[in-house]
Write a protein that holds these residues in place. Sequence first.
Motif, PDB file in Angstrom:
ATOM      1  N   ARG A  23     -37.060  -3.241 -11.718  1.00 17.63           N
ATOM      2  CA  ARG A  23     -36.041  -3.925 -10.921  1.00 17.63           C
ATOM      3  C   ARG A  23     -35.363  -2.907 -10.010  1.00 17.63           C
ATOM      4  O   ARG A  23     -34.245  -2.440 -10.280  1.00 17.63           O
ATOM      5  CB  ARG A  23     -35.027  -4.615 -11.850  1.00 17.63           C
ATOM      6  N   PRO A  24     -36.034  -2.551  -8.916  1.00 22.47           N
ATOM      7  CA  PRO A  24     -35.531  -1.475  -8.044  1.00 22.47           C
ATOM      8  C   PRO A  24     -34.313  -1.849  -7.202  1.00 22.47           C
ATOM      9  O   PRO A  24     -33.730  -0.985  -6.541  1.00 22.47           O
ATOM     10  CB  PRO A  24     -36.738  -1.182  -7.144  1.00 22.47           C
ATOM     11  N   ALA A  25     -33.913  -3.116  -7.212  1.00 20.70           N
ATOM     12  CA  ALA A  25     -32.769  -3.519  -6.384  1.00 20.70           C
ATOM     13  C   ALA A  25     -31.535  -2.681  -6.691  1.00 20.70           C
ATOM     14  O   ALA A  25     -30.756  -2.353  -5.795  1.00 20.70           O
ATOM     15  CB  ALA A  25     -32.466  -5.004  -6.598  1.00 20.70           C
ATOM     16  N   GLY A  26     -31.357  -2.296  -7.962  1.00 24.16           N
ATOM     17  CA  GLY A  26     -30.180  -1.529  -8.353  1.00 24.16           C
ATOM     18  C   GLY A  26     -30.081  -0.192  -7.639  1.00 24.16           C
ATOM     19  O   GLY A  26     -29.024   0.152  -7.096  1.00 24.16           O
ATOM     20  N   TRP A  27     -31.181   0.595  -7.651  1.00 22.65           N
ATOM     21  CA  TRP A  27     -31.068   1.898  -6.994  1.00 22.65           C
ATOM     22  C   TRP A  27     -31.130   1.783  -5.476  1.00 22.65           C
ATOM     23  O   TRP A  27     -30.610   2.655  -4.772  1.00 22.65           O
ATOM     24  CB  TRP A  27     -32.090   2.896  -7.540  1.00 22.65           C
ATOM     25  N   TRP A 181     -18.430  -3.908  -0.108  1.00 18.94           N
ATOM     26  CA  TRP A 181     -19.775  -4.465  -0.271  1.00 18.94           C
ATOM     27  C   TRP A 181     -20.126  -4.564  -1.749  1.00 18.94           C
ATOM     28  O   TRP A 181     -20.664  -5.576  -2.216  1.00 18.94           O
ATOM     29  CB  TRP A 181     -20.801  -3.606   0.464  1.00 18.94           C
ATOM     30  N   VAL A 182     -19.796  -3.514  -2.520  1.00 16.86           N
ATOM     31  CA  VAL A 182     -20.063  -3.539  -3.958  1.00 16.86           C
ATOM     32  C   VAL A 182     -19.268  -4.672  -4.626  1.00 16.86           C
ATOM     33  O   VAL A 182     -19.789  -5.378  -5.498  1.00 16.86           O
ATOM     34  CB  VAL A 182     -19.727  -2.187  -4.612  1.00 16.86           C
ATOM     35  N   LEU A 183     -18.013  -4.843  -4.219  1.00 14.33           N
ATOM     36  CA  LEU A 183     -17.220  -5.952  -4.751  1.00 14.33           C
ATOM     37  C   LEU A 183     -17.912  -7.286  -4.492  1.00 14.33           C
ATOM     38  O   LEU A 183     -17.913  -8.173  -5.354  1.00 14.33           O
ATOM     39  CB  LEU A 183     -15.827  -5.965  -4.112  1.00 14.33           C
ATOM     40  N   ALA A 184     -18.503  -7.430  -3.310  1.00 11.49           N
ATOM     41  CA  ALA A 184     -19.179  -8.684  -2.963  1.00 11.49           C
ATOM     42  C   ALA A 184     -20.381  -8.923  -3.859  1.00 11.49           C
ATOM     43  O   ALA A 184     -20.480  -9.961  -4.531  1.00 11.49           O
ATOM     44  CB  ALA A 184     -19.604  -8.662  -1.488  1.00 11.49           C
ATOM     45  N   TYR A 185     -21.302  -7.959  -3.899  1.00 10.16           N
ATOM     46  CA  TYR A 185     -22.537  -8.250  -4.637  1.00 10.16           C
ATOM     47  C   TYR A 185     -22.351  -8.197  -6.142  1.00 10.16           C
ATOM     48  O   TYR A 185     -23.033  -8.908  -6.882  1.00 10.16           O
ATOM     49  CB  TYR A 185     -23.709  -7.379  -4.172  1.00 10.16           C
ATOM     50  N   ASP A 186     -21.418  -7.364  -6.643  1.00  8.51           N
ATOM     51  CA  ASP A 186     -21.258  -7.339  -8.088  1.00  8.51           C
ATOM     52  C   ASP A 186     -20.431  -8.522  -8.585  1.00  8.51           C
ATOM     53  O   ASP A 186     -20.532  -8.885  -9.759  1.00  8.51           O
ATOM     54  CB  ASP A 186     -20.635  -6.022  -8.551  1.00  8.51           C
ATOM     55  N   ALA A 250     -25.895 -13.067   9.500  1.00 12.12           N
ATOM     56  CA  ALA A 250     -26.783 -14.172   9.113  1.00 12.12           C
ATOM     57  C   ALA A 250     -27.081 -14.103   7.617  1.00 12.12           C
ATOM     58  O   ALA A 250     -27.136 -15.133   6.924  1.00 12.12           O
ATOM     59  CB  ALA A 250     -28.080 -14.116   9.920  1.00 12.12           C
ATOM     60  N   GLN A 251     -27.261 -12.883   7.095  1.00 14.25           N
ATOM     61  CA  GLN A 251     -27.490 -12.722   5.657  1.00 14.25           C
ATOM     62  C   GLN A 251     -26.252 -13.099   4.845  1.00 14.25           C
ATOM     63  O   GLN A 251     -26.358 -13.709   3.773  1.00 14.25           O
ATOM     64  CB  GLN A 251     -27.894 -11.274   5.359  1.00 14.25           C
ATOM     65  N   VAL A 252     -25.071 -12.756   5.358  1.00 13.77           N
ATOM     66  CA  VAL A 252     -23.828 -13.136   4.679  1.00 13.77           C
ATOM     67  C   VAL A 252     -23.720 -14.657   4.592  1.00 13.77           C
ATOM     68  O   VAL A 252     -23.352 -15.219   3.540  1.00 13.77           O
ATOM     69  CB  VAL A 252     -22.606 -12.544   5.404  1.00 13.77           C
ATOM     70  N   ALA A 253     -24.050 -15.336   5.690  1.00 12.53           N
ATOM     71  CA  ALA A 253     -24.010 -16.803   5.690  1.00 12.53           C
ATOM     72  C   ALA A 253     -25.000 -17.376   4.674  1.00 12.53           C
ATOM     73  O   ALA A 253     -24.708 -18.368   3.988  1.00 12.53           O
ATOM     74  CB  ALA A 253     -24.323 -17.326   7.089  1.00 12.53           C
ATOM     75  N   TRP A 254     -26.164 -16.757   4.571  1.00  5.87           N
ATOM     76  CA  TRP A 254     -27.175 -17.201   3.602  1.00  5.87           C
ATOM     77  C   TRP A 254     -26.655 -17.011   2.177  1.00  5.87           C
ATOM     78  O   TRP A 254     -26.824 -17.891   1.320  1.00  5.87           O
ATOM     79  CB  TRP A 254     -28.469 -16.419   3.826  1.00  5.87           C
ATOM     80  N   HIS A 255     -26.024 -15.879   1.917  1.00  6.32           N
ATOM     81  CA  HIS A 255     -25.463 -15.632   0.594  1.00  6.32           C
ATOM     82  C   HIS A 255     -24.408 -16.679   0.251  1.00  6.32           C
ATOM     83  O   HIS A 255     -24.328 -17.134  -0.900  1.00  6.32           O
ATOM     84  CB  HIS A 255     -24.847 -14.230   0.542  1.00  6.32           C
ATOM     85  N   PHE A 256     -23.607 -17.029   1.221  1.00  3.03           N
ATOM     86  CA  PHE A 256     -22.584 -18.051   0.988  1.00  3.03           C
ATOM     87  C   PHE A 256     -23.229 -19.357   0.549  1.00  3.03           C
ATOM     88  O   PHE A 256     -22.743 -20.035  -0.367  1.00  3.03           O
ATOM     89  CB  PHE A 256     -21.755 -18.257   2.253  1.00  3.03           C
ATOM     90  N   GLN A 257     -24.332 -19.709   1.190  1.00  4.74           N
ATOM     91  CA  GLN A 257     -25.040 -20.937   0.826  1.00  4.74           C
ATOM     92  C   GLN A 257     -25.615 -20.835  -0.595  1.00  4.74           C
ATOM     93  O   GLN A 257     -25.618 -21.818  -1.344  1.00  4.74           O
ATOM     94  CB  GLN A 257     -26.167 -21.215   1.825  1.00  4.74           C
ATOM     95  N   ARG A 272     -29.666 -10.131  -6.010  1.00  2.00           N
ATOM     96  CA  ARG A 272     -30.917  -9.382  -5.875  1.00  2.00           C
ATOM     97  C   ARG A 272     -31.308  -9.129  -4.430  1.00  2.00           C
ATOM     98  O   ARG A 272     -32.009  -8.153  -4.135  1.00  2.00           O
ATOM     99  CB  ARG A 272     -32.059 -10.125  -6.587  1.00  2.00           C
ATOM    100  N   LEU A 273     -30.857  -9.974  -3.512  1.00  2.00           N
ATOM    101  CA  LEU A 273     -31.233  -9.838  -2.108  1.00  2.00           C
ATOM    102  C   LEU A 273     -30.309  -8.905  -1.327  1.00  2.00           C
ATOM    103  O   LEU A 273     -30.532  -8.658  -0.149  1.00  2.00           O
ATOM    104  CB  LEU A 273     -31.253 -11.220  -1.437  1.00  2.00           C
ATOM    105  N   ASN A 274     -29.287  -8.381  -1.991  1.00  2.00           N
ATOM    106  CA  ASN A 274     -28.309  -7.557  -1.279  1.00  2.00           C
ATOM    107  C   ASN A 274     -28.891  -6.276  -0.698  1.00  2.00           C
ATOM    108  O   ASN A 274     -28.361  -5.745   0.283  1.00  2.00           O
ATOM    109  CB  ASN A 274     -27.133  -7.226  -2.198  1.00  2.00           C
ATOM    110  N   HIS A 275     -29.951  -5.772  -1.319  1.00  2.00           N
ATOM    111  CA  HIS A 275     -30.500  -4.521  -0.785  1.00  2.00           C
ATOM    112  C   HIS A 275     -31.013  -4.696   0.642  1.00  2.00           C
ATOM    113  O   HIS A 275     -31.055  -3.732   1.409  1.00  2.00           O
ATOM    114  CB  HIS A 275     -31.604  -3.983  -1.702  1.00  2.00           C
ATOM    115  N   TRP A 276     -31.345  -5.938   1.030  1.00  2.00           N
ATOM    116  CA  TRP A 276     -31.767  -6.168   2.412  1.00  2.00           C
ATOM    117  C   TRP A 276     -30.600  -6.021   3.381  1.00  2.00           C
ATOM    118  O   TRP A 276     -30.764  -5.567   4.511  1.00  2.00           O
ATOM    119  CB  TRP A 276     -32.396  -7.551   2.561  1.00  2.00           C
ATOM    120  N   LEU A 277     -29.402  -6.385   2.943  1.00  2.00           N
ATOM    121  CA  LEU A 277     -28.223  -6.183   3.784  1.00  2.00           C
ATOM    122  C   LEU A 277     -27.958  -4.685   3.953  1.00  2.00           C
ATOM    123  O   LEU A 277     -27.657  -4.218   5.060  1.00  2.00           O
ATOM    124  CB  LEU A 277     -27.007  -6.879   3.163  1.00  2.00           C
ATOM    125  N   GLY A 278     -28.083  -3.929   2.858  1.00  2.00           N
ATOM    126  CA  GLY A 278     -27.923  -2.484   2.951  1.00  2.00           C
ATOM    127  C   GLY A 278     -28.963  -1.855   3.858  1.00  2.00           C
ATOM    128  O   GLY A 278     -28.648  -0.951   4.648  1.00  2.00           O
TER     129      GLY A 278
END
Length: 290
Positions: A23-27, A181-186, A250-257, A272-278
């Motif tokens: 699960r490489p999303a973490g690093w 950002w960490v507050l958002a995804y965690d 656009a990714q933020v809007a997708w996350h909201f959905q 899990r998809l947050n690494h794409w925003l980073g």
Amino acid sequence: MVAATSQAPSRLSLYLDLIRWNRPAGWLLLLWPSLSALWVAAGGFPGWHLLAVFVLGTILMRSAGCCVNDVADREFDKHVKRTAQRPVTSGKVSSREALAVGAVLALAAFALVLTTNTLTVFMSFAALAITLAYPYAKRFVSMPQAVLGVAFSFGVPMAFAAVQAQLPPLAWVLLLGNLFWVLAYDTEYAMVDRDDDLRIGMKTSAITLGAYDVPAVALFYLVFLAIWTIALWPVVNPWVWGAMLVVALAQVAWHFQLIRDRSRDGCFKAFRLNHWLGFTVFVGVVLGLV
């Protein structure tokens, strides 16, 4: 007649599971802001040496953090659906063994840091202290995600220290932005386990925010992007950065959905998809500095 046999997993496979190797999303969540800071601090490509130190060091320290976290949370994890089968929680790996693995990984990361400069070495001790403190913050702090935010953002000032041998105000501003950002995804991550955490008495931002969790996550994303935009606007190409912002928003809007109905699957997918925003922000930094 062939008897069906079941083989116990090897130690290596258990250790790989312990450090979340599959699960490489973490690093990646740790890596992208650190690399972005490296590029900003260097004004462009930072060189292969520092690139290797931060990529390998990020993977090693995140893996070591998983070992410490699983030992600290082993009694709580038994009562959470998502974590009940982790190696330490299930008893397949002992606490002492997990801590030994974590120590070896942390020492390997420290060996990499020793190839940089004195300031970065000193910063690494602070980073280690925060990493060790986070698992226990969940017992006492109503928003432990803020502690994780500092831990997961500490690669930013370390990147400036490694490149410039100093810590300019920009390093701390970017750290502050990344914390949101960490507050958002965690918080998205915590929303997955909210029911279990309420039952066992764990403190998380998802519980603290209550009915305001979804709008708060959206706000955290926007604050993150706003701080980085204001901080980096004088040094990046505005057209490149503007294009990056369109993709990021656009990714933020997708996350909201994904999280608006607070379903476990939707919240976990968003996390899990947050690494794409980073990665999107990193590309904006790299191309914006060309």
